[in-house]
Design a protein around this motif. Structure first.
Motif, mmCIF file in Angstrom:
data_model
loop_
_atom_site.group_PDB
_atom_site.id
_atom_site.type_symbol
_atom_site.label_atom_id
_atom_site.label_comp_id
_atom_site.label_asym_id
_atom_site.label_seq_id
_atom_site.Cartn_x
_atom_site.Cartn_y
_atom_site.Cartn_z
ATOM 1 N N ARG A 6 -20.106 24.775 -64.099
ATOM 2 C CA ARG A 6 -21.152 23.764 -63.957
ATOM 3 C C ARG A 6 -22.469 24.277 -64.521
ATOM 4 O O ARG A 6 -23.164 23.586 -65.277
ATOM 5 C CB ARG A 6 -21.317 23.398 -62.480
ATOM 6 N N HIS A 24 -9.179 18.622 -68.341
ATOM 7 C CA HIS A 24 -9.182 17.265 -67.796
ATOM 8 C C HIS A 24 -8.926 16.140 -68.809
ATOM 9 O O HIS A 24 -8.840 14.984 -68.401
ATOM 10 C CB HIS A 24 -10.522 17.000 -67.107
ATOM 11 N N ASP A 64 -20.405 22.427 -56.280
ATOM 12 C CA ASP A 64 -19.362 23.422 -56.510
ATOM 13 C C ASP A 64 -18.866 23.303 -57.947
ATOM 14 O O ASP A 64 -19.410 22.556 -58.751
ATOM 15 C CB ASP A 64 -18.226 23.255 -55.499
ATOM 16 N N ASP A 65 -17.805 24.015 -58.255
ATOM 17 C CA ASP A 65 -17.351 24.067 -59.654
ATOM 18 C C ASP A 65 -16.376 22.946 -59.997
ATOM 19 O O ASP A 65 -15.812 22.939 -61.084
ATOM 20 C CB ASP A 65 -16.692 25.423 -59.936
ATOM 21 N N ASP A 66 -16.163 22.005 -59.085
ATOM 22 C CA ASP A 66 -15.276 20.879 -59.368
ATOM 23 C C ASP A 66 -16.080 19.795 -60.071
ATOM 24 O O ASP A 66 -16.873 19.084 -59.446
ATOM 25 C CB ASP A 66 -14.673 20.344 -58.074
ATOM 26 N N ARG A 68 -14.747 17.202 -61.659
ATOM 27 C CA ARG A 68 -13.994 15.951 -61.800
ATOM 28 C C ARG A 68 -14.766 14.720 -61.341
ATOM 29 O O ARG A 68 -14.748 13.694 -62.036
ATOM 30 C CB ARG A 68 -12.664 16.044 -61.052
ATOM 31 N N SER A 149 -14.961 12.866 -53.442
ATOM 32 C CA SER A 149 -15.079 12.978 -54.898
ATOM 33 C C SER A 149 -15.190 11.608 -55.548
ATOM 34 O O SER A 149 -15.965 11.410 -56.485
ATOM 35 C CB SER A 149 -13.872 13.736 -55.464
#
Length: 209
Positions: A6, A24, A64-66, A68, A149
């Motif tokens: 990120r 992705h 965080d590093d997600d 999506r 999310s």
């Protein structure tokens, strides 16, 4: 200390964008293909999504590093614009010709699955939902995002995601059952995307319960 993906992307690291694409792109493609039912249009959505992601990379907020939720939020906006353009095109074409609508080419890209009749009914029923309900259903059921999310992707509260998904499932059950009682020929619908390994984990008939 190694920077997160990120942080690297926000700093303009093109390598981070490449990693994001590698991780992705197939999921974005599957999301777009299931929404549009056209492989060429889905590929365009993938390209536009990652171009837009790069344009907006400096605006990524902390977290965080997600990535999506952020990425699929962009993909959803791209699909909204694409869907509007497609509707305008179809309306214009309908004024020019009385020919029947072109067939859905998605069946050229997918493998046949056991419950094709149920899946076809659900696929036909989806337009009967409100756009907000379709988007939540696609993100939570097709993409597999959790409530938090999906809420981040759409910019709405988690409670709104829960209520929209509940309404979508209830309405899809009703609409799909109606479709099945009409005695229509089952159409081949999306269960697997060619060559990319994207596979539906469960049938839509189970997912809307």
């Amino acid at each position: 200390m190694e920077l997160s993906q990120r942080a690297r992307l926000r700093a303009g690291d093109q390598g981070a964008l490449g990693e994001l694409f590698d991780t992705h792109a197939q999921a974005v493609y599957g999301y777009a293909l299931r929404t549009l039912g056209n492989w060429a249009a889905a590929e365009d959505v993938v390209s536009l999504t990652f171009l837009e992601a790069w344009r907006l990379h400096r605006k990524i907020h902390d977290g965080d590093d997600d990535l999506r939720p952020w990425l699929f939020g962009i993909a959803t906006n791209v699909l909204r614009n694409t869907t509007r353009a497609t509707r305008r095109h179809r309306a214009a074409m309908s004024r020019l010709t009385e020919c029947r609508s072109a067939p859905d080419f998605a069946d050229e890209l997918v493998s046949r699955i056991d419950d094709s009749a149920q899946l076809a009914a659900v696929h036909r029923a989806l337009p009967g939902l409100r756009r907000s309900e379709r988007e939540v259903f696609r993100l939570c059921v097709w993409v597999g995002l959790d409530y938090a999310s999906a809420a981040e992707a759409l910019g709405v509260p988690v409670g709104t995601v829960r209520s929209r998904l509940s309404r979508a499932r209830a309405r899809l059950r009703s609409l799909a059952e109606h479709e099945l009682t009409q005695g229509r020929e089952p159409a081949r619908t999306i269960g697997q995307v060619r060559g990319g390994g994207f596979e539906a984990a469960r049938s839509l008939q189970e997912e809307i319960r």
